[in-house]
Design an enzyme around this catalytic site. Sequence first.
Site, PDB file in Angstrom:
ATOM      1  N   ASP A  80       3.815  13.150 -36.547  1.00  0.00           N
ATOM      2  CA  ASP A  80       3.921  12.027 -37.467  1.00  0.00           C
ATOM      3  C   ASP A  80       3.574  10.785 -36.640  1.00  0.00           C
ATOM      4  O   ASP A  80       3.689  10.802 -35.413  1.00  0.00           O
ATOM      5  CB  ASP A  80       5.350  11.958 -38.006  1.00  0.00           C
ATOM      6  CG  ASP A  80       5.595  10.708 -38.793  1.00  0.00           C
ATOM      7  OD1 ASP A  80       4.806  10.432 -39.707  1.00  0.00           O
ATOM      8  OD2 ASP A  80       6.564   9.978 -38.480  1.00  0.00           O
ATOM      9  N   ASP A 103       4.232   6.876 -37.600  1.00  0.00           N
ATOM     10  CA  ASP A 103       5.221   5.800 -37.588  1.00  0.00           C
ATOM     11  C   ASP A 103       6.600   6.340 -37.221  1.00  0.00           C
ATOM     12  O   ASP A 103       7.128   7.216 -37.901  1.00  0.00           O
ATOM     13  CB  ASP A 103       5.298   5.142 -38.977  1.00  0.00           C
ATOM     14  CG  ASP A 103       4.001   4.461 -39.379  1.00  0.00           C
ATOM     15  OD1 ASP A 103       3.535   3.605 -38.625  1.00  0.00           O
ATOM     16  OD2 ASP A 103       3.458   4.802 -40.444  1.00  0.00           O
ATOM     17  N   GLY A 129       8.508   7.848 -43.975  1.00  0.00           N
ATOM     18  CA  GLY A 129       7.708   8.991 -44.421  1.00  0.00           C
ATOM     19  C   GLY A 129       7.251   8.914 -45.863  1.00  0.00           C
ATOM     20  O   GLY A 129       6.440   9.710 -46.314  1.00  0.00           O
ATOM     21  N   ARG A 148       3.476   4.166 -49.685  1.00  0.00           N
ATOM     22  CA  ARG A 148       3.648   2.736 -49.982  1.00  0.00           C
ATOM     23  C   ARG A 148       4.118   2.531 -51.430  1.00  0.00           C
ATOM     24  O   ARG A 148       5.071   1.791 -51.676  1.00  0.00           O
ATOM     25  CB  ARG A 148       2.304   2.029 -49.766  1.00  0.00           C
ATOM     26  CG  ARG A 148       2.406   0.530 -49.643  1.00  0.00           C
ATOM     27  CD  ARG A 148       1.030  -0.077 -49.465  1.00  0.00           C
ATOM     28  NE  ARG A 148       0.279   0.560 -48.387  1.00  0.00           N
ATOM     29  CZ  ARG A 148      -1.031   0.491 -48.231  1.00  0.00           C
ATOM     30  NH1 ARG A 148      -1.771  -0.200 -49.088  1.00  0.00           N
ATOM     31  NH2 ARG A 148      -1.639   1.105 -47.228  1.00  0.00           N
ATOM     32  N   SER A 197       0.633   7.355 -43.879  1.00  0.00           N
ATOM     33  CA  SER A 197       0.094   5.989 -43.851  1.00  0.00           C
ATOM     34  C   SER A 197      -1.410   5.923 -44.062  1.00  0.00           C
ATOM     35  O   SER A 197      -2.184   6.661 -43.456  1.00  0.00           O
ATOM     36  CB  SER A 197       0.430   5.334 -42.515  1.00  0.00           C
ATOM     37  OG  SER A 197      -0.238   4.090 -42.419  1.00  0.00           O
ATOM     38  N   ASN A 240      -2.880   3.341 -43.162  1.00  0.00           N
ATOM     39  CA  ASN A 240      -3.294   2.491 -42.040  1.00  0.00           C
ATOM     40  C   ASN A 240      -3.409   3.287 -40.739  1.00  0.00           C
ATOM     41  O   ASN A 240      -3.542   2.699 -39.660  1.00  0.00           O
ATOM     42  CB  ASN A 240      -2.285   1.357 -41.851  1.00  0.00           C
ATOM     43  CG  ASN A 240      -2.336   0.354 -42.999  1.00  0.00           C
ATOM     44  OD1 ASN A 240      -3.367  -0.265 -43.233  1.00  0.00           O
ATOM     45  ND2 ASN A 240      -1.244   0.227 -43.742  1.00  0.00           N
ATOM     46  N   ASP A 290      10.136  11.952 -37.468  1.00  0.00           N
ATOM     47  CA  ASP A 290      11.358  11.129 -37.424  1.00  0.00           C
ATOM     48  C   ASP A 290      11.963  10.961 -38.820  1.00  0.00           C
ATOM     49  O   ASP A 290      12.985  10.297 -38.959  1.00  0.00           O
ATOM     50  CB  ASP A 290      11.059   9.738 -36.852  1.00  0.00           C
ATOM     51  CG  ASP A 290      10.308   8.877 -37.844  1.00  0.00           C
ATOM     52  OD1 ASP A 290       9.305   9.365 -38.410  1.00  0.00           O
ATOM     53  OD2 ASP A 290      10.728   7.735 -38.084  1.00  0.00           O
TER      54      ASP A 290
HETATM   55  C1  BG6 Z   1       4.801   6.266 -43.264  1.00  0.00           C
HETATM   56  C2  BG6 Z   1       5.978   5.329 -43.050  1.00  0.00           C
HETATM   57  O1  BG6 Z   1       4.337   6.720 -42.024  1.00  0.00           O
HETATM   58  O2  BG6 Z   1       3.758   5.597 -43.941  1.00  0.00           O
HETATM   59  C3  BG6 Z   1       6.424   4.761 -44.398  1.00  0.00           C
HETATM   60  O3  BG6 Z   1       7.053   6.033 -42.460  1.00  0.00           O
HETATM   61  C4  BG6 Z   1       5.229   4.089 -45.096  1.00  0.00           C
HETATM   62  O4  BG6 Z   1       7.478   3.851 -44.210  1.00  0.00           O
HETATM   63  C5  BG6 Z   1       4.097   5.089 -45.229  1.00  0.00           C
HETATM   64  O5  BG6 Z   1       5.617   3.610 -46.380  1.00  0.00           O
HETATM   65  C6  BG6 Z   1       2.849   4.480 -45.880  1.00  0.00           C
HETATM   66  O6  BG6 Z   1       2.306   3.532 -45.003  1.00  0.00           O
HETATM   67  P1  BG6 Z   1       1.079   2.598 -45.315  1.00  0.00           P
HETATM   68  O7  BG6 Z   1       0.630   2.149 -43.949  1.00  0.00           O
HETATM   69  O8  BG6 Z   1       0.048   3.403 -46.025  1.00  0.00           O
HETATM   70  O9  BG6 Z   1       1.588   1.476 -46.154  1.00  0.00           O
HETATM   71 MG    MG Z   2       7.688   8.587 -39.427  1.00  0.00          MG
END
Ligand code: BG6
Ligand code: MG
Length: 216
Positions: A9, A11, A46, A49, A117, A119, A171
Amino acid sequence: MDCKAVIFDLDGVLVFTDKYHYKAWKKLADRLDIDFTEEDNDRLRGVSRAESLEIILEKYHGEPISEDVKEKYLEEKNEIYREYLGTMTRNDVDSAVRDNLNLLRNAGLRLAVGSSSKNTAYILERTELTDAFDAVADGTQITRSKPDPEVFLKAAKLLGEDPDNCLVVEDADAGIEAAKAAGMHTAAIGAAARSEAAEYNLTGIEELPVIIGIAQ
Ligand code: BG6
Ligand code: MG
Protein backbone atom coordinates in the site's frame (compact mmCIF):
# COMPACT_ATOMS: atom_id res chain seq x y z
CA MET A 1 4.92 -18.65 3.54
CA ASP A 2 5.52 -19.07 -0.19
CA CYS A 3 6.18 -15.48 -1.17
CA LYS A 4 7.34 -14.42 -4.62
CA ALA A 5 5.96 -10.89 -4.67
CA VAL A 6 5.24 -8.10 -2.21
CA ILE A 7 2.47 -5.59 -2.85
CA PHE A 8 2.76 -2.38 -0.86
CA ASP A 9 0.00 0.00 0.00
CA LEU A 10 1.28 3.55 -0.56
CA ASP A 11 -0.24 6.07 1.89
CA GLY A 12 0.72 5.16 5.46
CA VAL A 13 3.15 2.41 4.40
CA LEU A 14 5.69 3.89 1.98
CA VAL A 15 4.90 7.57 2.57
CA PHE A 16 3.08 9.48 5.28
CA THR A 17 0.51 11.59 3.51
CA ASP A 18 -2.23 11.35 6.20
CA LYS A 19 -1.41 14.83 7.43
CA TYR A 20 -1.91 16.30 3.96
CA HIS A 21 -5.20 14.44 3.45
CA TYR A 22 -6.29 15.72 6.85
CA LYS A 23 -5.40 19.36 6.19
CA ALA A 24 -7.08 19.32 2.78
CA TRP A 25 -10.30 17.69 4.06
CA LYS A 26 -10.28 19.95 7.11
CA LYS A 27 -10.46 23.06 4.91
CA LEU A 28 -13.59 21.74 3.24
CA ALA A 29 -15.10 20.51 6.51
CA ASP A 30 -14.61 23.90 8.19
CA ARG A 31 -16.39 25.61 5.32
CA LEU A 32 -19.34 23.25 5.68
CA ASP A 33 -19.38 23.61 9.48
CA ILE A 34 -18.47 19.97 9.94
CA ASP A 35 -16.52 18.92 13.00
CA PHE A 36 -13.73 16.83 11.42
CA THR A 37 -11.12 15.36 13.76
CA GLU A 38 -7.92 13.37 13.25
CA GLU A 39 -9.85 10.31 14.50
CA ASP A 40 -12.37 10.87 11.71
CA ASN A 41 -9.41 11.09 9.32
CA ASP A 42 -8.33 7.64 10.50
CA ARG A 43 -11.57 6.21 9.11
CA LEU A 44 -10.53 7.39 5.63
CA ARG A 45 -7.50 5.12 5.48
CA GLY A 46 -7.57 3.05 2.29
CA VAL A 47 -10.98 4.46 1.33
CA SER A 48 -11.46 6.20 -2.05
CA ARG A 49 -11.75 9.98 -2.30
CA ALA A 50 -15.48 9.92 -3.11
CA GLU A 51 -16.26 7.48 -0.28
CA SER A 52 -14.15 9.60 2.08
CA LEU A 53 -16.35 12.62 1.30
CA GLU A 54 -19.46 10.58 2.16
CA ILE A 55 -17.92 9.61 5.52
CA ILE A 56 -17.10 13.28 6.26
CA LEU A 57 -20.65 14.32 5.30
CA GLU A 58 -22.08 11.97 7.96
CA LYS A 59 -21.57 14.93 10.32
CA TYR A 60 -23.08 17.51 7.96
CA HIS A 61 -26.41 19.05 8.93
CA GLY A 62 -26.95 21.74 6.28
CA GLU A 63 -28.99 21.88 3.08
CA PRO A 64 -28.82 18.80 0.79
CA ILE A 65 -25.75 18.77 -1.49
CA SER A 66 -26.17 17.84 -5.16
CA GLU A 67 -23.89 15.32 -6.90
CA ASP A 68 -22.43 18.14 -9.03
CA VAL A 69 -21.46 20.13 -5.96
CA LYS A 70 -19.96 17.00 -4.36
CA GLU A 71 -17.89 16.58 -7.51
CA LYS A 72 -16.65 20.16 -7.11
CA TYR A 73 -15.75 19.50 -3.48
CA LEU A 74 -13.72 16.46 -4.51
CA GLU A 75 -11.82 18.51 -7.08
CA GLU A 76 -11.17 21.31 -4.58
CA LYS A 77 -9.93 18.88 -1.94
CA ASN A 78 -7.62 17.24 -4.44
CA GLU A 79 -6.19 20.56 -5.61
CA ILE A 80 -5.25 21.47 -2.04
CA TYR A 81 -3.93 17.96 -1.40
CA ARG A 82 -1.75 18.09 -4.53
CA GLU A 83 -0.26 21.39 -3.44
CA TYR A 84 1.01 19.60 -0.35
CA LEU A 85 2.19 16.65 -2.43
CA GLY A 86 4.13 19.12 -4.57
CA THR A 87 6.32 19.89 -1.56
CA MET A 88 7.38 16.23 -1.19
CA THR A 89 10.87 15.08 -2.13
CA ARG A 90 12.90 11.85 -1.87
CA ASN A 91 13.62 12.87 1.74
CA ASP A 92 9.98 12.12 2.59
CA VAL A 93 10.74 8.41 2.25
CA ASP A 94 12.35 6.81 5.31
CA SER A 95 15.74 5.31 4.55
CA ALA A 96 14.43 2.03 6.07
CA VAL A 97 11.75 1.94 3.37
CA ARG A 98 14.19 2.52 0.51
CA ASP A 99 16.77 0.09 1.94
CA ASN A 100 14.25 -2.70 2.45
CA LEU A 101 12.72 -2.26 -1.00
CA ASN A 102 16.24 -2.70 -2.42
CA LEU A 103 16.93 -5.67 -0.20
CA LEU A 104 13.72 -7.47 -1.22
CA ARG A 105 14.29 -6.80 -4.90
CA ASN A 106 17.90 -7.96 -4.74
CA ALA A 107 16.64 -11.18 -3.15
CA GLY A 108 14.59 -11.80 -6.32
CA LEU A 109 11.17 -10.73 -5.10
CA ARG A 110 8.87 -8.83 -7.43
CA LEU A 111 7.52 -5.60 -5.97
CA ALA A 112 4.32 -3.69 -6.68
CA VAL A 113 2.25 -0.84 -5.31
CA GLY A 114 -1.47 -1.45 -4.67
CA SER A 115 -3.13 1.83 -3.70
CA SER A 116 -6.62 3.36 -3.85
CA SER A 117 -5.04 6.74 -4.59
CA LYS A 118 -5.41 8.39 -7.96
CA ASN A 119 -2.33 10.44 -7.04
CA THR A 120 -0.08 7.36 -6.81
CA ALA A 121 2.03 8.12 -9.91
CA TYR A 122 2.57 11.71 -8.76
CA ILE A 123 3.61 10.68 -5.24
CA LEU A 124 6.01 8.01 -6.56
CA GLU A 125 7.50 10.53 -8.96
CA ARG A 126 7.91 13.27 -6.31
CA THR A 127 9.60 10.87 -3.89
CA GLU A 128 11.68 9.15 -6.61
CA LEU A 129 10.21 5.73 -5.84
CA THR A 130 8.84 4.89 -9.28
CA ASP A 131 11.80 2.73 -10.30
CA ALA A 132 11.67 0.71 -7.07
CA PHE A 133 8.62 -1.21 -8.38
CA ASP A 134 7.93 -3.72 -11.13
CA ALA A 135 4.24 -2.75 -11.29
CA VAL A 136 1.82 -0.15 -10.02
CA ALA A 137 -1.94 -0.70 -9.53
CA ASP A 138 -3.80 2.37 -8.33
CA GLY A 139 -7.07 4.26 -8.04
CA THR A 140 -7.01 5.20 -11.71
CA GLN A 141 -7.19 1.53 -12.77
CA ILE A 142 -10.02 0.23 -10.58
CA THR A 143 -13.76 0.67 -10.19
CA ARG A 144 -14.07 -0.68 -6.63
CA SER A 145 -11.95 0.60 -3.76
CA LYS A 146 -10.62 -1.41 -0.76
CA PRO A 147 -11.97 -3.49 1.01
CA ASP A 148 -12.72 -4.86 -2.46
CA PRO A 149 -9.72 -6.95 -3.65
CA GLU A 150 -9.66 -5.39 -7.14
CA VAL A 151 -6.52 -3.25 -6.75
CA PHE A 152 -4.44 -6.12 -5.31
CA LEU A 153 -5.64 -8.60 -7.93
CA LYS A 154 -4.73 -6.03 -10.58
CA ALA A 155 -1.23 -5.69 -9.06
CA ALA A 156 -0.75 -9.49 -9.05
CA LYS A 157 -1.91 -9.66 -12.65
CA LEU A 158 0.52 -6.93 -13.71
CA LEU A 159 3.31 -8.87 -11.98
CA GLY A 160 2.13 -12.14 -13.49
CA GLU A 161 2.04 -13.78 -10.04
CA ASP A 162 -0.60 -15.99 -8.42
CA PRO A 163 -2.40 -14.26 -5.51
CA ASP A 164 -1.33 -16.95 -3.04
CA ASN A 165 2.33 -16.11 -3.75
CA CYS A 166 1.77 -12.44 -2.92
CA LEU A 167 2.21 -10.70 0.43
CA VAL A 168 0.36 -7.41 0.98
CA VAL A 169 1.72 -4.77 3.36
CA GLU A 170 -1.03 -2.47 4.63
CA ASP A 171 -1.77 0.17 7.28
CA ALA A 172 -5.56 0.13 6.76
CA ASP A 173 -8.07 -2.40 8.08
CA ALA A 174 -9.92 -2.03 4.75
CA GLY A 175 -6.66 -2.97 2.99
CA ILE A 176 -6.07 -6.09 5.09
CA GLU A 177 -9.64 -7.15 4.35
CA ALA A 178 -9.06 -6.52 0.62
CA ALA A 179 -5.84 -8.56 0.60
CA LYS A 180 -7.51 -11.48 2.37
CA ALA A 181 -10.40 -11.34 -0.09
CA ALA A 182 -7.78 -11.53 -2.87
CA GLY A 183 -6.39 -14.73 -1.29
CA MET A 184 -3.05 -13.10 -0.44
CA HIS A 185 -0.81 -13.18 2.60
CA THR A 186 -1.09 -10.12 4.85
CA ALA A 187 1.28 -8.02 6.94
CA ALA A 188 -0.17 -5.12 8.91
CA ILE A 189 1.89 -2.07 9.81
CA GLY A 190 1.02 1.17 11.63
CA ALA A 191 -2.67 1.61 12.45
CA ALA A 192 -3.72 -1.82 11.09
CA ALA A 193 -1.18 -3.60 13.31
CA ARG A 194 -3.40 -2.75 16.29
CA SER A 195 -5.95 -5.36 15.20
CA GLU A 196 -5.50 -9.11 14.93
CA ALA A 197 -6.82 -9.27 11.38
CA ALA A 198 -3.54 -9.79 9.53
CA GLU A 199 -1.31 -12.88 9.40
CA TYR A 200 1.68 -10.79 10.54
CA ASN A 201 1.87 -7.58 12.55
CA LEU A 202 4.99 -5.52 11.83
CA THR A 203 6.49 -2.87 14.07
CA GLY A 204 8.63 -1.68 11.16
CA ILE A 205 9.31 -2.42 7.50
CA GLU A 206 12.69 -3.96 8.44
CA GLU A 207 10.77 -7.00 9.75
CA LEU A 208 9.59 -7.85 6.24
CA PRO A 209 12.73 -9.74 5.10
CA VAL A 210 12.50 -11.79 8.31
CA ILE A 211 8.89 -12.92 7.89
CA ILE A 212 9.53 -13.66 4.22
CA GLY A 213 12.48 -15.80 5.26
CA ILE A 214 15.32 -14.04 3.45
CA ALA A 215 16.91 -12.61 6.62
CA GLN A 216 17.17 -13.56 10.25
C1 BG6 B 1 -5.64 5.98 0.06
C2 BG6 B 1 -5.70 6.78 1.35
O1 BG6 B 1 -4.34 5.50 -0.13
O2 BG6 B 1 -6.02 6.78 -1.04
C3 BG6 B 1 -7.10 7.38 1.51
O3 BG6 B 1 -5.42 5.94 2.45
C4 BG6 B 1 -7.45 8.20 0.26
O4 BG6 B 1 -7.14 8.17 2.67
C5 BG6 B 1 -7.33 7.33 -0.97
O5 BG6 B 1 -8.78 8.72 0.38
C6 BG6 B 1 -7.64 8.09 -2.26
O6 BG6 B 1 -6.62 9.03 -2.47
P1 BG6 B 1 -6.59 10.10 -3.63
O7 BG6 B 1 -5.14 10.51 -3.68
O8 BG6 B 1 -7.05 9.44 -4.88
O9 BG6 B 1 -7.49 11.21 -3.22
MG1 MG C 1 -2.72 3.17 3.53
